[in-house]
Design a protein around this motif. Structure first.
Motif, short mmCIF file in Angstrom:
data_model
loop_
_atom_site.label_atom_id
_atom_site.label_comp_id
_atom_site.label_asym_id
_atom_site.label_seq_id
_atom_site.Cartn_x
_atom_site.Cartn_y
_atom_site.Cartn_z
N GLY A 43 0.81 -1.22 0.00
CA GLY A 43 0.00 0.00 0.00
C GLY A 43 0.84 1.26 0.00
O GLY A 43 0.54 2.22 -0.72
N PHE A 44 1.90 1.27 0.79
CA PHE A 44 2.77 2.45 0.82
C PHE A 44 3.47 2.65 -0.51
O PHE A 44 3.68 3.78 -0.93
CB PHE A 44 3.81 2.34 1.94
N LEU A 45 3.83 1.56 -1.17
CA LEU A 45 4.51 1.69 -2.45
C LEU A 45 3.56 2.19 -3.54
O LEU A 45 3.97 2.96 -4.41
CB LEU A 45 5.11 0.34 -2.86
N ALA A 46 2.33 1.76 -3.50
CA ALA A 46 1.37 2.12 -4.56
C ALA A 46 0.59 3.39 -4.26
O ALA A 46 -0.05 3.94 -5.15
CB ALA A 46 0.41 0.96 -4.77
N PHE A 47 0.63 3.88 -3.04
CA PHE A 47 -0.22 5.01 -2.65
C PHE A 47 0.01 6.28 -3.48
O PHE A 47 -0.96 6.89 -3.94
CB PHE A 47 -0.04 5.29 -1.15
N CYS A 63 0.02 -10.64 -5.51
CA CYS A 63 -0.02 -10.28 -6.93
C CYS A 63 0.23 -8.80 -7.13
O CYS A 63 0.94 -8.39 -8.05
CB CYS A 63 -1.35 -10.68 -7.54
N GLY A 64 -0.36 -7.97 -6.27
CA GLY A 64 -0.14 -6.54 -6.37
C GLY A 64 1.31 -6.17 -6.14
O GLY A 64 1.88 -5.35 -6.87
N PHE A 65 1.89 -6.78 -5.14
CA PHE A 65 3.30 -6.51 -4.86
C PHE A 65 4.19 -6.99 -6.00
O PHE A 65 5.10 -6.29 -6.44
CB PHE A 65 3.72 -7.19 -3.55
N LEU A 66 3.89 -8.18 -6.52
CA LEU A 66 4.68 -8.73 -7.62
C LEU A 66 4.57 -7.86 -8.87
O LEU A 66 5.57 -7.59 -9.54
CB LEU A 66 4.23 -10.16 -7.93
N SER A 67 3.36 -7.38 -9.17
CA SER A 67 3.20 -6.53 -10.36
C SER A 67 3.93 -5.21 -10.19
O SER A 67 4.52 -4.69 -11.14
CB SER A 67 1.73 -6.30 -10.66
N TYR A 68 3.94 -4.68 -8.98
CA TYR A 68 4.67 -3.43 -8.73
C TYR A 68 6.18 -3.65 -8.90
O TYR A 68 6.85 -2.85 -9.54
CB TYR A 68 4.37 -2.89 -7.33
N VAL A 69 6.68 -4.73 -8.34
CA VAL A 69 8.12 -5.03 -8.44
C VAL A 69 8.50 -5.28 -9.89
O VAL A 69 9.53 -4.78 -10.37
CB VAL A 69 8.50 -6.23 -7.54
#
Length: 133
Positions: free
Chosen positions: A35-39, A118-124
């Motif tokens: 959440g902090f990464l995508a915010f 999945c959200g974390f993986l797509s961001y990375v």
């Protein structure tokens, strides 16, 4: 012996689990990290006013949900429904709706964790693609 030193909890090292504090730290890291990464990106895409209002609404819903779960746990403990007074969200689902309630809670929990991964993986992957291309 190694678990005992890492966890700092004699009871946790005997049973092969980790302490409640360690579990809370893991959950906070898991749920807040992505959440902090995508915010910032989400806020700029949504717009400042709508983003702030949507976050306030989400925080209100989350807070109310946690309050209701806490009330359910207190009621289950008060009536000695659950052994050892260790009420879990799965116990609440079971005592509210039976086996199907427990299954729904389990499936929801697994899907939530899968979506977070999945959200974390797509961001990375997007960050790595941007870095190397």
């Amino acid at each position: 012996m190694k678990n005992k030193q890492m966890l700092g909890n004699k009871e946790a090292s005997k049973s092969g689990t980790f302490s409640q504090t360690t579990g809370i730290i893991y959950l906070l890291n898991l749920s807040l990290g992505t959440g902090f990464l995508a915010f910032p990106s989400a806020l700029s895409s949504a717009g400042l006013l709508y983003g702030i209002l949507a976050n306030i609404m989400a925080l209100y819903i989350i807070t109310q949900t946690l309050i209701y779960l806490n009330r359910c746990a207190i009621l289950l403990e008060k009536h000695d429904v659950v052994k050892n007074n260790n009420v879990t969200i799965f116990d609440i689902g079971y005592h509210a709706y039976g086996d199907i309630g427990k299954r729904i809670v389990t499936i929801s929990f697994v899907l939530s964790q899968l979506a977070t991964c999945c959200g974390f993986l797509s961001y990375v992957m997007a960050a790595l693609d941007k870095q190397f291309n």
